[in-house]
Design a protein around this motif. Structure first.
Motif, PDB file in Angstrom:
ATOM      1  N   SER A  29      62.011  46.403   8.228  1.00 13.64           N
ATOM      2  CA  SER A  29      61.808  46.833   6.842  1.00 13.64           C
ATOM      3  C   SER A  29      63.138  47.144   6.171  1.00 13.64           C
ATOM      4  O   SER A  29      63.305  46.916   4.967  1.00 13.64           O
ATOM      5  CB  SER A  29      60.872  48.037   6.782  1.00 13.64           C
ATOM      6  OG  SER A  29      61.418  49.140   7.459  1.00 13.64           O
TER       7      SER A  29
ATOM      8  N   VAL B 116      64.597  43.698   5.182  1.00 14.39           N
ATOM      9  CA  VAL B 116      63.875  43.120   4.038  1.00 14.39           C
ATOM     10  C   VAL B 116      64.166  43.913   2.770  1.00 14.39           C
ATOM     11  O   VAL B 116      64.262  43.337   1.684  1.00 14.39           O
ATOM     12  CB  VAL B 116      62.367  43.051   4.335  1.00 14.39           C
ATOM     13  CG1 VAL B 116      61.582  42.614   3.122  1.00 14.39           C
ATOM     14  CG2 VAL B 116      62.105  42.103   5.493  1.00 14.39           C
ATOM     15  N   ALA B 117      64.334  45.226   2.873  1.00 13.26           N
ATOM     16  CA  ALA B 117      64.669  46.040   1.699  1.00 13.26           C
ATOM     17  C   ALA B 117      66.031  45.660   1.139  1.00 13.26           C
ATOM     18  O   ALA B 117      66.230  45.665  -0.080  1.00 13.26           O
ATOM     19  CB  ALA B 117      64.632  47.519   2.059  1.00 13.26           C
TER      20      ALA B 117
ATOM     21  N   ALA C 226      65.345  42.447  -0.756  1.00 16.50           N
ATOM     22  CA  ALA C 226      64.542  42.715  -1.952  1.00 16.50           C
ATOM     23  C   ALA C 226      65.364  43.392  -3.040  1.00 16.50           C
ATOM     24  O   ALA C 226      65.247  43.055  -4.223  1.00 16.50           O
ATOM     25  CB  ALA C 226      63.337  43.586  -1.587  1.00 16.50           C
TER      26      ALA C 226
ATOM     27  N   PHE D 239      62.252  50.408  -1.984  1.00 20.31           N
ATOM     28  CA  PHE D 239      61.961  49.143  -1.311  1.00 20.31           C
ATOM     29  C   PHE D 239      61.795  49.354   0.189  1.00 20.31           C
ATOM     30  O   PHE D 239      60.920  48.745   0.816  1.00 20.31           O
ATOM     31  CB  PHE D 239      63.066  48.119  -1.573  1.00 20.31           C
ATOM     32  CG  PHE D 239      62.983  47.458  -2.904  1.00 20.31           C
ATOM     33  CD1 PHE D 239      61.866  46.728  -3.271  1.00 20.31           C
ATOM     34  CD2 PHE D 239      64.032  47.559  -3.797  1.00 20.31           C
ATOM     35  CE1 PHE D 239      61.793  46.110  -4.505  1.00 20.31           C
ATOM     36  CE2 PHE D 239      63.971  46.946  -5.031  1.00 20.31           C
ATOM     37  CZ  PHE D 239      62.842  46.215  -5.386  1.00 20.31           C
ATOM     38  N   TRP D 240      62.612  50.214   0.787  1.00 19.43           N
ATOM     39  CA  TRP D 240      62.539  50.447   2.224  1.00 19.43           C
ATOM     40  C   TRP D 240      61.206  51.103   2.599  1.00 19.43           C
ATOM     41  O   TRP D 240      60.570  50.721   3.582  1.00 19.43           O
ATOM     42  CB  TRP D 240      63.719  51.296   2.672  1.00 19.43           C
ATOM     43  CG  TRP D 240      63.939  51.317   4.167  1.00 19.43           C
ATOM     44  CD1 TRP D 240      63.322  50.554   5.103  1.00 19.43           C
ATOM     45  CD2 TRP D 240      64.859  52.145   4.870  1.00 19.43           C
ATOM     46  NE1 TRP D 240      63.808  50.856   6.345  1.00 19.43           N
ATOM     47  CE2 TRP D 240      64.742  51.820   6.240  1.00 19.43           C
ATOM     48  CE3 TRP D 240      65.759  53.120   4.479  1.00 19.43           C
ATOM     49  CZ2 TRP D 240      65.498  52.456   7.206  1.00 19.43           C
ATOM     50  CZ3 TRP D 240      66.516  53.732   5.459  1.00 19.43           C
ATOM     51  CH2 TRP D 240      66.387  53.409   6.800  1.00 19.43           C
TER      52      TRP D 240
ATOM     53  N   CYS E 242      58.431  48.452   2.260  1.00 20.18           N
ATOM     54  CA  CYS E 242      58.496  47.490   3.356  1.00 20.18           C
ATOM     55  C   CYS E 242      58.127  48.129   4.689  1.00 20.18           C
ATOM     56  O   CYS E 242      57.522  47.483   5.550  1.00 20.18           O
ATOM     57  CB  CYS E 242      59.889  46.878   3.430  1.00 20.18           C
ATOM     58  SG  CYS E 242      60.294  45.847   2.025  1.00 20.18           S
TER      59      CYS E 242
ATOM     60  N   SER F  66      55.239  46.907   7.140  1.00 21.76           N
ATOM     61  CA  SER F  66      55.535  46.631   8.540  1.00 21.76           C
ATOM     62  C   SER F  66      54.652  47.462   9.472  1.00 21.76           C
ATOM     63  O   SER F  66      54.189  46.965  10.504  1.00 21.76           O
ATOM     64  CB  SER F  66      57.013  46.913   8.809  1.00 21.76           C
ATOM     65  OG  SER F  66      57.364  46.539  10.099  1.00 21.76           O
TER      66      SER F  66
END
Length: 79
Positions: A12, A15-16, A19, A54-55, A58, A62
């Motif tokens: 995550s 991905v953050a 993003a 975002f974290w 995500c 997850s």
């Protein structure tokens, strides 16, 4: 517990990062508006808050993926 945190938080986090890069390449922090008020924070603070938002999002996704992968199948329904 440490392994679960590693499995959920590390992907995550990655991905953050992506993003946030996509989001702030489209939107300028000076032009962000929440409701009718402009954000009066410095751009670095907006980037930081955005990254943590975002974290968290995500990480929730997850965690849901991990949960759905570890739930045993329900074999009581015959079809």
């Amino acid at each position: 517990m440490a392994r679960l945190m590693m499995v959920v938080l590390w992907p995550s986090f990655l991905v953050a990062i992506v993003a946030e890069g996509f989001f702030f390449s489209i939107f300028d922090p000076h032009e962000l508006v929440f409701g009718t008020a402009h954000v009066a924070l410095p751009p670095l603070a907006i980037y930081t808050v955005g990254f943590f938002c975002f974290w968290v999002f995500c990480a929730l996704a997850s965690m849901l993926t991990w949960y759905m992968g570890t739930v045993p199948d329900d074999r009581r329904i015959p079809f």
